[in-house]
Every structure is written in structure tokens, then in C-alpha cells.
Design an enzyme around this catalytic site. Structure first.
Site, mmCIF file in Angstrom:
data_model
loop_
_atom_site.group_PDB
_atom_site.id
_atom_site.type_symbol
_atom_site.label_atom_id
_atom_site.label_comp_id
_atom_site.label_asym_id
_atom_site.label_seq_id
_atom_site.Cartn_x
_atom_site.Cartn_y
_atom_site.Cartn_z
ATOM 1 C CG ASP A 100 -1.901 -1.097 1.272
ATOM 2 O OD1 ASP A 100 -2.875 -0.997 0.523
ATOM 3 O OD2 ASP A 100 -1.707 -2.056 2.041
ATOM 4 N NE ARG A 108 0.617 -0.215 4.469
ATOM 5 C CZ ARG A 108 -0.204 0.078 5.457
ATOM 6 N NH1 ARG A 108 0.257 0.695 6.527
ATOM 7 N NH2 ARG A 108 -1.486 -0.245 5.394
ATOM 8 N NE ARG A 172 -6.335 5.157 3.196
ATOM 9 C CZ ARG A 172 -6.775 3.917 3.436
ATOM 10 N NH1 ARG A 172 -7.508 3.681 4.516
ATOM 11 N NH2 ARG A 172 -6.504 2.954 2.598
ATOM 12 C CE LYS A 202 -6.067 1.604 -1.192
ATOM 13 N NZ LYS A 202 -5.014 0.907 -0.426
ATOM 14 C CG HIS A 203 -11.398 1.409 0.256
ATOM 15 N ND1 HIS A 203 -10.857 2.693 0.281
ATOM 16 C CD2 HIS A 203 -10.490 0.609 0.866
ATOM 17 C CE1 HIS A 203 -9.683 2.674 0.889
ATOM 18 N NE2 HIS A 203 -9.427 1.419 1.257
ATOM 19 C CG HIS A 214 -8.990 -0.760 9.742
ATOM 20 N ND1 HIS A 214 -9.323 0.126 8.753
ATOM 21 C CD2 HIS A 214 -7.910 -1.442 9.286
ATOM 22 C CE1 HIS A 214 -8.493 -0.003 7.736
ATOM 23 N NE2 HIS A 214 -7.630 -0.951 8.037
ATOM 24 C CG ASP A 285 -10.384 -3.179 2.954
ATOM 25 O OD1 ASP A 285 -9.167 -3.402 3.086
ATOM 26 O OD2 ASP A 285 -10.905 -2.074 3.174
#
Length: 397
Positions: A100, A108, A172, A202-203, A214, A285
Site C-alpha cells: 500500500d 509502507r 487518503r 479502492k474501496h 477496521h 478489503d
């Protein structure tokens, strides 16, 4: 007439004869030459474990591994390259290696100063500074950076439409209306395709102002017209630009399916296939998110898998070891063989008309395997091409 094969005979048959059409299609021919174990393994895009990653790729014939911050942290360029090369060398079929690297709050690899002096900036900052030209340049640079590290799939761009800084997803996103976001997505996908890296929209079907899945269930009560007029536009643009994959969220979208999260919903996937015309790979996801706990406990996901017309679903919510990974792949093989046996015996399964849907294979947590993505349709990463996933069950299995 010949009698149909017995169940034992059907389940002993792990390879299929290639048809004339398959002989002309190298991907179809490769699928026909694979064992059921190899086909099932190719359905897994797993989080890279801290130990024995290469062994897992070889033993379970994995289709992909996704690298997170810990896999890059403190490592030099040479060390990351050594990791990705070892993973590739362990794979019989070229491996999908993902990360990601959205820019901004989700980076990352570039978060490691040994790999890049600065983190890749957020799309909003780039857009404000230099418009689409800056976004294109960033996408090209980001793709080159990741490919240099041996990462061939970037889980980006974020296609969600959000103009409210109070939205969970806002930092984001592009932070712009749907039409501008669609232009952004199209431009980024074009640059990623030009570079030769796999992209993931996404998403789906659009995060909107929903809560963080999450940490729990998020119910989206917006009318369907809102999605048609806004949220779908960036996804349509990305699909037209040639995006190879779409990731589906865990939001419960009431106007599409009041009962299940989008990732587990046949109607949502039917919309993606039939209305948006997407023929590529669908991913769920993160299946370890709290939003799915109610739906993956007690074998519920396995039942849903059968209802969706594919092979199986998770049996456990937390996998703590390589042995657990192996057990679940064995379950996958059993389910695949079961469905193949049913087909060989000529039995009629009443399944939903959408075969190319996304199905959760299993949730993962713990020290070894923490997260998995499942993509229906066999992912073959030769040239980052994925076989069209709306195929018959035998081809999938």
C-alpha cells in the site's frame, strides 16, 4: 452412454485435459495443467510473514504476498530486493508482490528513509501544488520506485469521493468532487499501466462519510442515486483506463444489500460486474477487520461462499502459525474437489448467476499470517495479467 465417474474417481483427478481453445490461450493452458492444490494456492494474496515466507510460497503455491511497514522498516534497498527476489524464486508461477503506497498517511515503503529521502506526498497536496500533471509525475515515480524494490502491485489509487475533512477516509482521497476524482484516477491508472505495475481501485462501491471498518461495522444509508451520480464515477474512469483490479470495502451499503458487508455481498459484486462492466480481478478489503467478525464466526463465511457459487470460506478467525495456513489451504482443496466432483457427476448446483465474485477465503491474525485477500478467478501474474474471472466453476477450480 458412459456412466459418470464415481466421487472417488472425480476427486482423484487433479489435472485436466487441455481443450483446443486452451491450447491457443497460454493462460488457459497453464490453468489446465495445474493441480487443484496449485489452483487453490493461487487464490491467496497473503501478508508476508516474519519467518519462512519463501517456504510458504513454495509449499502452498501462493498467488501473492503483500508487504507492510514492518517488511521495509530499517532495511536497505539491497535487503528489500533480496527479500522480493527470494520470494519470486520460490514461486513456480511469477508471484504478485504488493504494498500500500498511496502517499500521505499510507506509505509502507517510502516511510523508510533508507529507501527514499522523503515519504511520497498525499494526493491532495500534489493536486494543490501542481494539478493532474503533478499527480501523473508522482504515479510514474512511485511505480518506478516500487518496481525497483521488486513490488509489482500497488494497492492504489484510492477512488473514494470525500470533500469533508471530518470523514474518516478524507486524508487518503483527492478531497475533490467526483468528476475531478475521476480524472485523477484515470491519470494515475494510465501512468501505472505505462510503468507496468498492477493497480487496485479502492474501496468499492465508495467509502463516503462512513466509519472506520477496521474497528467495527459501518452502515451506509445513502440512496443508490448518490452512488450513480458520484461514487461510481472514479471507479468507472479507472476501469475505462484499464485498471486490473478492484478492492471492495466492508461497508454495509443498505441500498444494495442490507444484510451483508459489500465485500461479502453478491448484489454489490453484480453491480461491479454488470453495471460498471468490470471484468478484472476483485479483491476484498482486509478480512481481519472488526467489521467482519459477525459474518465470519462459526463458519458463516463458508456458507456464504457456497451461496456465492464458489468453493469455500474461512473456518477460523485467527491463524497463528504456518500449520494453520496449511490446514486452511487443505480445506480449500477439499472444497474445490467437492465442487469439481459435483460438476463431474452432472449434478445441478443452484448458485447465484455471478460466478466471478469476490469471496473471503479466510481471516487471518497473529504473528505469522495477519491478513489475506481473496480474488475469485485464478490470478496468474505472468505479465501481470489476470484471467477473466467470470468463468465456469471448473476453470476456477
Amino acid at each position: 452412454d458412459e456412466a459418470p465417474p464415481s466421487g472417488a474417481q472425480a476427486m482423484d483427478s487433479t489435472r485436466e485435459e487441455a481443450s483446443p481453445a486452451e491450447e491457443q490461450d497460454p493462460i488457459a493452458a497453464q490453468i489446465a495443467a495445474m493441480t487443484v492444490e496449485e489452483k487453490v494456492g493461487q487464490l491467496f494474496f497473503v501478508r508476508c510473514p516474519e519467518e519462512n515466507a519463501a517456504e510458504d510460497v513454495a509449499q502452498y503455491h501462493l498467488g501473492g504476498m503483500i508487504l507492510f511497514g514492518r517488511d521495509f522498516k530499517g532495511k536497505t534497498y539491497a535487503q528489500v530486493r533480496a527479500l522480493t527476489e527470494e520470494l519470486q524464486q520460490s514461486a513456480d508461477i511469477p508471484l504478485l508482490i504488493g504494498a500500500d503506497e498511496e502517499g500521505g498517511t499510507v506509505v509502507r515503503a517510502s516511510a523508510n528513509p533508507h529507501l527514499r529521502a522523503d515519504k511520497f506526498p498525499a494526493p491532495q497536496a500534489l493536486y494543490a501544488a501542481g494539478g493532474l500533471s503533478a499527480l501523473r509525475g508522482d504515479a510514474a515515480e512511485k511505480s518506478s520506485f516500487l518496481l525497483g524494490l521488486g513490488v509489482n502491485v500497488n494497492f492504489a489509487p484510492v477512488c473514494d469521493v470525500s470533500t469533508d475533512p471530518g470523514d474518516y477516509i478524507y486524508p487518503r482521497t483527492l478531497g475533490a468532487p467526483a468528476e475531478e476524482t475521476a480524472e485523477y484516477v484515470s491519470a494515475v491508472v494510465e501512468e501505472m499501466n505505462r510503468a507496468g505495475i498492477g493497480g487496485v481501485l479502492k474501496h468499492f462501491p465508495g467509502y463516503g462519510n462512513n466509519l472506520n471498518t477496521h474497528t467495527g461495522i459501518s452502515l451506509d444509508e445513502r440512496p443508490y442515486e448518490s452512488f450513480m451520480e458520484s461514487d461510481f464515477l472514479p471507479f468507472k474512469a479507472g476501469i475505462r483506463a484499464g485498471a486490473p483490479a478492484v478492492l471492495v470495502s466492508h461497508n454495509i451499503v443498505a441500498c444494495m444489500d442490507e444484510a451483508y458487508p459489500a465485500s461479502l455481498s453478491a448484489p454489490v459484486h453484480e453491480i461491479l460486474r454488470a453495471e460498471l462492466g468490470f471484468e478484472g480481478v476483485i479483491l476484498t478489503d482486509d478480512l481481519a477487520m472488526d467489521a467482519l467478525k459477525e459474518y465470519t464466526a462459526g463458519g458463516a463465511a463458508a456458507v456464504l461462499a457456497l451461496l456465492l457459487g464458489v468453493c469455500l470460506r474461512t473456518l477460523t478467525a485467527a491463524l497463528q502459525s504456518r500449520d494453520a495456513l496449511g490446514r486452511n489451504i487443505c480445506v480449500g482443496i477439499f472444497a474445490a474437489l467437492f465442487l469439481q466432483t459435483v460438476i463431474n457427476l452432472g449434478m445441478n448446483l443452484q448458485v447465484l448467476p455471478v460466478i466471478g465474485v469476490t469471496l473471503p477465503f479466510f481471516s487471518a491474525g497473529g504473528s505469522s499470517v495477519v491478513m489475506m485477500y481473496f480474488c475469485v478467478g485464478l490470478v496468474l501474474s505472468v505479465g501481470l495479467q489476470a484471467r477473466r474471472s467470470r468463468v465456469d466453476a471448473v476453470a476456477i477450480l
